[in-house]
Design an enzyme around this catalytic site. Structure first.
Site, mmCIF file in Angstrom:
data_model
loop_
_atom_site.group_PDB
_atom_site.id
_atom_site.type_symbol
_atom_site.label_atom_id
_atom_site.label_comp_id
_atom_site.label_asym_id
_atom_site.label_seq_id
_atom_site.Cartn_x
_atom_site.Cartn_y
_atom_site.Cartn_z
ATOM 1 N N TYR A 149 0.839 -1.204 0.000
ATOM 2 C CA TYR A 149 0.000 0.000 0.000
ATOM 3 C C TYR A 149 0.880 1.263 0.000
ATOM 4 O O TYR A 149 0.668 2.200 -0.766
ATOM 5 C CB TYR A 149 -0.910 -0.038 1.226
ATOM 6 C CG TYR A 149 -1.770 1.172 1.447
ATOM 7 C CD1 TYR A 149 -2.834 1.458 0.602
ATOM 8 C CD2 TYR A 149 -1.531 2.024 2.531
ATOM 9 C CE1 TYR A 149 -3.634 2.579 0.825
ATOM 10 C CE2 TYR A 149 -2.330 3.135 2.761
ATOM 11 C CZ TYR A 149 -3.381 3.406 1.904
ATOM 12 O OH TYR A 149 -4.172 4.508 2.126
ATOM 13 N N LYS A 200 -16.475 -2.014 19.230
ATOM 14 C CA LYS A 200 -16.318 -3.002 20.308
ATOM 15 C C LYS A 200 -16.776 -2.433 21.652
ATOM 16 O O LYS A 200 -17.395 -3.130 22.454
ATOM 17 C CB LYS A 200 -14.851 -3.441 20.389
ATOM 18 C CG LYS A 200 -14.413 -4.288 19.195
ATOM 19 C CD LYS A 200 -12.931 -4.603 19.253
ATOM 20 C CE LYS A 200 -12.458 -5.287 17.985
ATOM 21 N NZ LYS A 200 -11.016 -5.570 17.993
#
Ligand code: NAD
Length: 350
Positions: A149, A200
């Site tokens: 990337y 979360k």
């Protein structure tokens, strides 16, 4: 208003692109958005929105036709869980997207071209310590980015520079440092750390089970920049005369453990962290903003706490409404289980 430039935003169905389109429209520009998909969480404000695969040259010619300026945000990307396991796909797709979009823009006589690079271009050897020295723009060389990337971003930075010098298209290059905020991907494998942790924590709050998973020991450090500052910085750089790569991020360093605690504080709960194996990226990364201040006479100003509060509240709403859609206790339990973990290593080819 009518004499204002016509603008193309690629990746306009994505997180930053969707926000950027809204901001450009608020200022009265005519905007075309292009992406493989429509924005997932809020309809686009673009005057025109085309579904086009920008890996293909003909589609890039269509996309850049009749516009004065291009903000090139389209990329096959995601958080560490995605970019650590999909190197061939990322390098292949993003090279095609960027080579074709820039060349088509040049062929169509586009005047100004904005390229969104990343802090992932910086060499791994400078980022082995959690107490990292903030990274200055010139330290990208000698090059040794951690992932494919980052290599692709460096190559396209070079491509933009050579097109500017040899072919006369004005290019601007930004290196983002961890942009976060509402309307970004928050589940499914491409989400980044702030969104994953907000999700979360939201699940922990809503279920009463306060144990949350963290990849690695959580002592890896980063800086995080809120989306409104990012969108403001993009446009300031586009209007500037500065053609070299420029950092755009906050320079407030924080560990992933501290980030999780901050989000839990915003949610009003205490969490128990469960450290599990998972991709972590470099050990530490921070932005040196000296040049940003010098060039733009500005730097990001929205505090991490404020940005995280806005982001957490949006993600908690998303989680809550998804939970309500579950038709049975079994479906609900499956949803909760999926939301508690982040996936990685999945190869989802586009
Ligand atoms: P994003 O994934 O939300 O948006 C990218 C968009 O590009 C997606 O909507 C995707 O569908 C689209 N896309 C992918 N392949 C395409 C194709 N072949 N044709 C057309 N569209 C395609 O990501 P983002 O966070 O909005 O990032 C925008 C840009 O900023 C990207 O270039 C990214 O690499 C860069 N960047 C982002 C961050 C960050 O923290 N978000 C950090 C560094 C660099």
């Amino acid at each position: 208003m009518s004499e204002k430039n016509k603008i193309l935003v690629t990746g306009a169905g994505g997180f930053i692109g969707n926000h950027l389109v809204t901001s450009l429209k608020e200022q009265g520009f005519w905007v075309r958005g292009v992406d493989l998909k429509y924005p997932e969480f809020k309809p686009t404000d673009a005057d025109e929105f085309e579904l086009l695969d920008l890996r293909l040259w003909e589609n890039c010619l269509t996309a850049t036709n009749g516009v004065d300026e291009v903000y090139a945000l389209a990329a096959d990307m995601g958080g560490m869980g995605f970019i650590s396991f999909n190197h061939s796909q990322i390098l292949h797709n993003n090279i095609l997207i960027n080579v074709h979009t820039l060349d088509a823009a040049h062929k169509n006589g586009v005047k100004r071209y904005f390229y969104t690079s990343s802090a992932c271009v910086y060499p791994e050897y400078l980022q082995n310590d959690a107490e990292v020295t903030p990274l200055r723009e010139e330290q990208a060389y000698p090059a040794q980015p951690q992932d494919a990337y980052g290599w692709e971003k460096l190559i396209t930075e070079q491509l933009c520079t050579h097109y500017r010098k040899e072919l006369g298209i004005e290019t601007r290059i930004v290196r983002f440092h961890n942009i976060f905020g509402p309307l970004g991907t928050w589940f499914g494998g491409r989400e980044k750390a702030p969104a994953a942790l907000c999700r979360k924590v939201a699940i922990a709050k809503l279920t009463g089970d306060h144990e949350i998973e963290i990849w690695g020991d959580g002592e890896q450090t980063r800086s995080f920049c809120y989306i409104d500052d990012c969108v403001a910085g993009i446009q300031k750089l586009m209007r500037s005369n500065y053609p070299e790569p420029l950092n755009l991020g906050q320079d407030f360093l924080i560990s992933i453990n501290q980030l999780a605690d901050l989000i839990a504080g915003i949610a009003g709960i205490e969490i128990k962290k469960k450290h599990i194996p998972g991709p972590q990226g470099v050990r530490g990364r921070n932005s040196d903003n000296a040049r940003l201040r010098q060039v733009l006479n500005w730097e990001p100003e929205i505090s991490l706490e404020k940005g995280l509060t806005l982001t957490y509240n949006w993600i908690e709403d998303q989680v809550q409404s998804s939970l309500k859609k579950a038709n049975s206790d079994q479906e609900k339990a499956l949803f909760v289980q999926n939301m508690k973990s982040s996936t990685y290593s999945s190869r989802e080819r586009i």
